[in-house]
Design a protein around this motif. Sequence first.
Motif, PDB file in Angstrom:
ATOM      1  N   ILE A   1      80.969  54.049 -10.571  1.00  0.00           N
ATOM      2  CA  ILE A   1      80.850  53.329 -11.834  1.00  0.00           C
ATOM      3  C   ILE A   1      79.631  53.924 -12.515  1.00  0.00           C
ATOM      4  CG2 ILE A   1      80.627  51.083 -12.958  1.00  0.00           C
ATOM      5  CD1 ILE A   1      81.692  49.781 -10.450  1.00  0.00           C
ATOM      6  N   GLY A   2      79.835  55.041 -13.174  1.00  0.00           N
ATOM      7  CA  GLY A   2      78.706  55.775 -13.719  1.00  0.00           C
ATOM      8  C   GLY A   2      78.079  56.622 -12.628  1.00  0.00           C
ATOM      9  N   PRO A   3      77.284  57.588 -12.989  1.00  0.00           N
ATOM     10  CA  PRO A   3      76.712  58.515 -11.998  1.00  0.00           C
ATOM     11  C   PRO A   3      75.707  57.874 -11.054  1.00  0.00           C
ATOM     12  CG  PRO A   3      75.777  58.918 -14.186  1.00  0.00           C
ATOM     13  CD  PRO A   3      76.888  57.924 -14.371  1.00  0.00           C
ATOM     14  N   GLN A   4      75.172  56.710 -11.396  1.00  0.00           N
ATOM     15  CA  GLN A   4      74.140  56.099 -10.570  1.00  0.00           C
ATOM     16  C   GLN A   4      74.676  55.168  -9.488  1.00  0.00           C
ATOM     17  OE1 GLN A   4      71.052  57.185 -10.899  1.00  0.00           O
ATOM     18  NE2 GLN A   4      71.801  58.477 -12.579  1.00  0.00           N
ATOM     19  N   ASN A   5      75.961  54.820  -9.553  1.00  0.00           N
ATOM     20  CA  ASN A   5      76.515  53.878  -8.573  1.00  0.00           C
ATOM     21  C   ASN A   5      77.802  54.456  -7.991  1.00  0.00           C
ATOM     22  OD1 ASN A   5      77.079  51.694  -6.965  1.00  0.00           O
ATOM     23  ND2 ASN A   5      77.602  50.305  -8.635  1.00  0.00           N
ATOM     24  N   VAL A   6      77.640  55.255  -6.941  1.00  0.00           N
ATOM     25  CA  VAL A   6      78.791  55.846  -6.250  1.00  0.00           C
ATOM     26  C   VAL A   6      79.262  54.853  -5.181  1.00  0.00           C
ATOM     27  CG1 VAL A   6      79.634  57.780  -4.885  1.00  0.00           C
ATOM     28  CG2 VAL A   6      77.927  58.161  -6.679  1.00  0.00           C
ATOM     29  N   LEU A   7      80.499  54.382  -5.319  1.00  0.00           N
ATOM     30  CA  LEU A   7      81.030  53.371  -4.398  1.00  0.00           C
ATOM     31  C   LEU A   7      81.614  53.978  -3.130  1.00  0.00           C
ATOM     32  CD1 LEU A   7      82.847  50.974  -6.902  1.00  0.00           C
ATOM     33  CD2 LEU A   7      80.472  50.950  -6.138  1.00  0.00           C
ATOM     34  N   GLY A   8      82.080  55.230  -3.203  1.00  0.00           N
ATOM     35  CA  GLY A   8      82.672  55.820  -2.020  1.00  0.00           C
ATOM     36  C   GLY A   8      83.247  57.185  -2.300  1.00  0.00           C
ATOM     37  N   TYR A   9      83.875  57.752  -1.252  1.00  0.00           N
ATOM     38  CA  TYR A   9      84.426  59.096  -1.334  1.00  0.00           C
ATOM     39  C   TYR A   9      85.812  59.109  -0.688  1.00  0.00           C
ATOM     40  CZ  TYR A   9      79.519  60.229  -2.190  1.00  0.00           C
ATOM     41  OH  TYR A   9      78.238  60.266  -2.691  1.00  0.00           O
ATOM     42  N   PHE A  10      86.613  60.105  -1.069  1.00  0.00           N
ATOM     43  CA  PHE A  10      87.929  60.274  -0.467  1.00  0.00           C
ATOM     44  C   PHE A  10      88.282  61.747  -0.481  1.00  0.00           C
ATOM     45  CE2 PHE A  10      88.725  60.081  -4.995  1.00  0.00           C
ATOM     46  CZ  PHE A  10      89.704  61.037  -5.205  1.00  0.00           C
ATOM     47  N   GLY A  11      89.240  62.133   0.347  1.00  0.00           N
ATOM     48  CA  GLY A  11      89.724  63.500   0.314  1.00  0.00           C
ATOM     49  C   GLY A  11      89.995  64.050   1.695  1.00  0.00           C
ATOM     50  N   GLU A  12      90.163  65.371   1.745  1.00  0.00           N
ATOM     51  CA  GLU A  12      90.459  66.068   2.994  1.00  0.00           C
ATOM     52  C   GLU A  12      89.151  66.464   3.669  1.00  0.00           C
ATOM     53  OE1 GLU A  12      92.537  70.266   4.303  1.00  0.00           O
ATOM     54  OE2 GLU A  12      93.431  69.126   2.632  1.00  0.00           O
ATOM     55  N   LEU A  13      89.086  66.285   4.981  1.00  0.00           N
ATOM     56  CA  LEU A  13      87.873  66.641   5.709  1.00  0.00           C
ATOM     57  C   LEU A  13      87.691  68.152   5.734  1.00  0.00           C
ATOM     58  CD1 LEU A  13      87.833  64.213   8.777  1.00  0.00           C
ATOM     59  CD2 LEU A  13      86.558  64.041   6.654  1.00  0.00           C
ATOM     60  N   HIS A  14      86.446  68.580   5.628  1.00  0.00           N
ATOM     61  CA  HIS A  14      86.094  69.990   5.624  1.00  0.00           C
ATOM     62  C   HIS A  14      86.422  70.602   6.994  1.00  0.00           C
ATOM     63  CE1 HIS A  14      83.805  73.674   5.068  1.00  0.00           C
ATOM     64  NE2 HIS A  14      83.615  73.343   3.786  1.00  0.00           N
ATOM     65  N   PRO A  15      86.895  71.855   7.034  1.00  0.00           N
ATOM     66  CA  PRO A  15      87.183  72.491   8.331  1.00  0.00           C
ATOM     67  C   PRO A  15      85.988  72.490   9.275  1.00  0.00           C
ATOM     68  CG  PRO A  15      88.149  73.769   6.553  1.00  0.00           C
ATOM     69  CD  PRO A  15      87.330  72.678   5.902  1.00  0.00           C
ATOM     70  N   ARG A  16      84.758  72.660   8.727  1.00  0.00           N
ATOM     71  CA  ARG A  16      83.585  72.620   9.601  1.00  0.00           C
ATOM     72  C   ARG A  16      83.407  71.242  10.226  1.00  0.00           C
ATOM     73  NH1 ARG A  16      81.090  75.603   5.354  1.00  0.00           N
ATOM     74  NH2 ARG A  16      80.041  73.699   4.665  1.00  0.00           N
ATOM     75  N   ALA A  17      83.709  70.180   9.451  1.00  0.00           N
ATOM     76  CA  ALA A  17      83.607  68.818   9.992  1.00  0.00           C
ATOM     77  C   ALA A  17      84.654  68.602  11.089  1.00  0.00           C
ATOM     78  CB  ALA A  17      83.781  67.794   8.870  1.00  0.00           C
ATOM     79  N   LEU A  18      85.864  69.124  10.863  1.00  0.00           N
ATOM     80  CA  LEU A  18      86.914  68.992  11.881  1.00  0.00           C
ATOM     81  C   LEU A  18      86.508  69.706  13.160  1.00  0.00           C
ATOM     82  CD1 LEU A  18      90.110  69.516   9.696  1.00  0.00           C
ATOM     83  CD2 LEU A  18      89.308  67.372  10.696  1.00  0.00           C
ATOM     84  N   GLU A  19      85.905  70.868  13.010  1.00  0.00           N
ATOM     85  CA  GLU A  19      85.474  71.625  14.193  1.00  0.00           C
ATOM     86  C   GLU A  19      84.385  70.864  14.951  1.00  0.00           C
ATOM     87  OE1 GLU A  19      83.688  76.067  15.332  1.00  0.00           O
ATOM     88  OE2 GLU A  19      84.078  75.517  13.242  1.00  0.00           O
ATOM     89  N   ALA A  20      83.441  70.294  14.212  1.00  0.00           N
ATOM     90  CA  ALA A  20      82.356  69.545  14.862  1.00  0.00           C
ATOM     91  C   ALA A  20      82.889  68.294  15.557  1.00  0.00           C
ATOM     92  CB  ALA A  20      81.296  69.170  13.830  1.00  0.00           C
ATOM     93  N   LEU A  21      83.910  67.671  14.975  1.00  0.00           N
ATOM     94  CA  LEU A  21      84.488  66.453  15.553  1.00  0.00           C
ATOM     95  C   LEU A  21      85.584  66.759  16.565  1.00  0.00           C
ATOM     96  CD1 LEU A  21      84.757  64.341  12.274  1.00  0.00           C
ATOM     97  CD2 LEU A  21      83.068  64.084  14.099  1.00  0.00           C
TER      98      LEU A  21
END
Length: 812
Positions: free
Chosen positions: A665-685
């Motif tokens: 809700i505007g640049p100062q209030n980020v409520l959350g994120y969504f999307g595909e996990l990064h390949p590096r994150a998948l490798e770490a997990l």
Amino acid sequence: MKFTLSWLKEHLDTDEPLDKLADKLTMIGLEVEHIEDKAKALAPYTIARVVSAVQHPNADRLRLCMVDTGETNDKGEPAHIQVVCGAPNARTGLVSVFAPPGTYIPGKGITLGIGNIRGVESRGMLCSAAELQISDDHDGIIELPDDAPIGKGYAEWAELGDPVIEINLTPNRQDCTGVHGIARDLSAADMGKFKDPTIKPIKGEFPCPVKVTVEDAALCPGFALRLVRGVTNGPSPEWLQKRLTSIGLRPINALVDITNFMTYDRARPLHVFDAKKVHGHLTVRRAKDGETLLALDGRTYTLDPNVCVIADDKGVESLAGIMGGEESGCDENTTDVLIESALWNEINIAQSGRKLGINSDARYRFERGVDPAFMVPGLEMATRLVMDLCGGTPSENLVVGQALPDDRVIDFPLTETRRLAAIDVPLVEARRILGHLGFMVAGNGPVVKVAIPSWRTDVAGKADIVEELVRIVGVDKVPMTPFDRGDAPRKPVLTPIQSRTRRARRALAARGMVEAVTWSFIAKPQAELFGGGQKELALANPIASDLSDMRPSLLPGLVANAQANADRGFADVALFEVGQIFRGDRPQDQVTAASGVRHGIASSKGLGRHWSGSAAADALDVKADAFAVLAAAGAPVQALQIAASGESKNFPAWLHPGRSGAIQIGPQNVLGYFGELHPRALEALKADGPLLAFEVILDKIPEGKQKATRAKPALDLSAFQPVSRDFAFIVGRGVKAADIVRAAQSADKKLISGVTVFDLYEGKGIDPDKKSVAIAVTLQPREKTLTDQEIDAAAAKIVAEVTKKTGGVLRG
């Protein structure tokens, strides 16, 4: 608590039917959980004789039996029935129990049919006691006396028509752990006349030679003992065995059966010692650390000083108030018996029972508290039973401690019942009810004195007396009275975050996701990947090396669960969790998040139109999940904005930069994120991709404005048919689909109820720097059905608004 109807009638003179007694028990607070009527359940079973039993032609262990069930054919001759039987005792001339086809066999959980066993038809069954669930004997079919009447109902002949009633007692009603107390309550409820004969003391012929020492009166307020010499301890009589077996107890011998009978009949647990196995005198004391006892259940228990025991000069002989010892138990060789009746500390019994893991009938009663005034009369009653069933000569009673409790009297205003229960109980009726329950009422004025009976340790004040009156008069007589809410509006019970948490769980479950509960701790590399790993969030004493840090996100645990499912062949999963995450060591750094992951074809698209045309989960699925959570939690959906990775501050590194977004809700209030996990994150997990995820912070949702408004209906449906129109716009590649949706909605906010994207096209016929986005717009009239001219006008406004705000043109 179980008892039979005939057992109840030993204490209550009543002609009331079973159904009425059961209803009344429930109404007075002794809730009936189950009634087992074996006569009704076993009605199809009859007595039959095996006329002949020969070898089965095709099986070595089966017998082919011709059975006389008492029925005759048209000529008046016995109509023999062929039955294939595998029991080792099936033989010619045996009288047993027969079940015809169509009979339900409770021990097997089946309904009997006409069978074909190894090529031979069998038109019934000869039954074992285990199959009828009347005992555990399954070694062969039931053997009845030769003179048992052929054709008669087995349940009637065996006198199984005694229903077993099971009630659920509340912890305060220890007096009703015996049939005697239950009958007293029913008598007060006008269900019959209570039988309460006086227990006459038995004169001792000699002093009790065994002395008792109580080291701690707080553990044992009272102890009574008596020796009976010259007993003959064999099987108990049939009436006593039937009493015990009817409620699921196994008869052992007369002396032990008497103690079990007293436990269920009078709520008075007792214990019997073989006097010749007791060494010297008895001492009630705390166990010494490391002492052991082989108890009657065959298990050896290691004791400590918190456990109260009865010991002789040799060592521990009994766990006080819980279970006796094997070594001093009574058997068929017992000739001298010590009968013990004592009072024990309720809290100590409960603690010792839990510590040792023993749930005995004695513990169940002593931890709730037994009638202290019945300690000596209970011993007298047990002595009479021992002398009647086993013979013998009794000693005098040996009583240590306080045999009688202190008197308890309550000043009770007669108006108290009206004040607390809104019903009037006249003094005459109150005196009758309380008198039947064992209370004594003195006085005629507005305040009477009520003496509390010794067995009602749960009654301590005026409210308890009101409760006794109300449950007997009938709880259904208490009028329904609404609470006075006052002038101030009711305050919500749940806090805003609690309410959001509940609504978030419901919203995600409604989208077909499965809730998971994961560890609050994760490994340090995972914590660092998701923005944690700070020193203050590391555990001082972790339970495992891979659970060393407080989690900064719910996603590592959800990803691990999704991968565990995939490793076991369940790759298509949609999991969510709503819980606490930790961004620092301050209270405000602990926030509530709602997160989820989707893998494989666990998509939320369903069967409707969708522009991707794919059933596989993608970023738009988790975007829809995040929006569903935010909408359910009360976020202003119309004000939500989607920002790409390059447009949002502090965009997380665990998301794929080209296939993810931020919700703000505007640049100062980020409520959350969504999307595909990064390949590096998948490798770490250590997870297989692609894996879609979202995480929203419920604490960041702004509170709605509190202002007085007219209440809107929960469901506002229009009486008029909605109209749907499709539009395809050619726009620049850099134009967001969300901008097109917002532009279309702004054309007429009252009329347009929904705009969805259902197609995206790039390719032949479209300029390389352009794309085609198709939307479906729903028009919902509120006042009248739309005419063609009105629909066309609305469509023109939509096209004009999209063209103006996005530069797009309507595709021809």
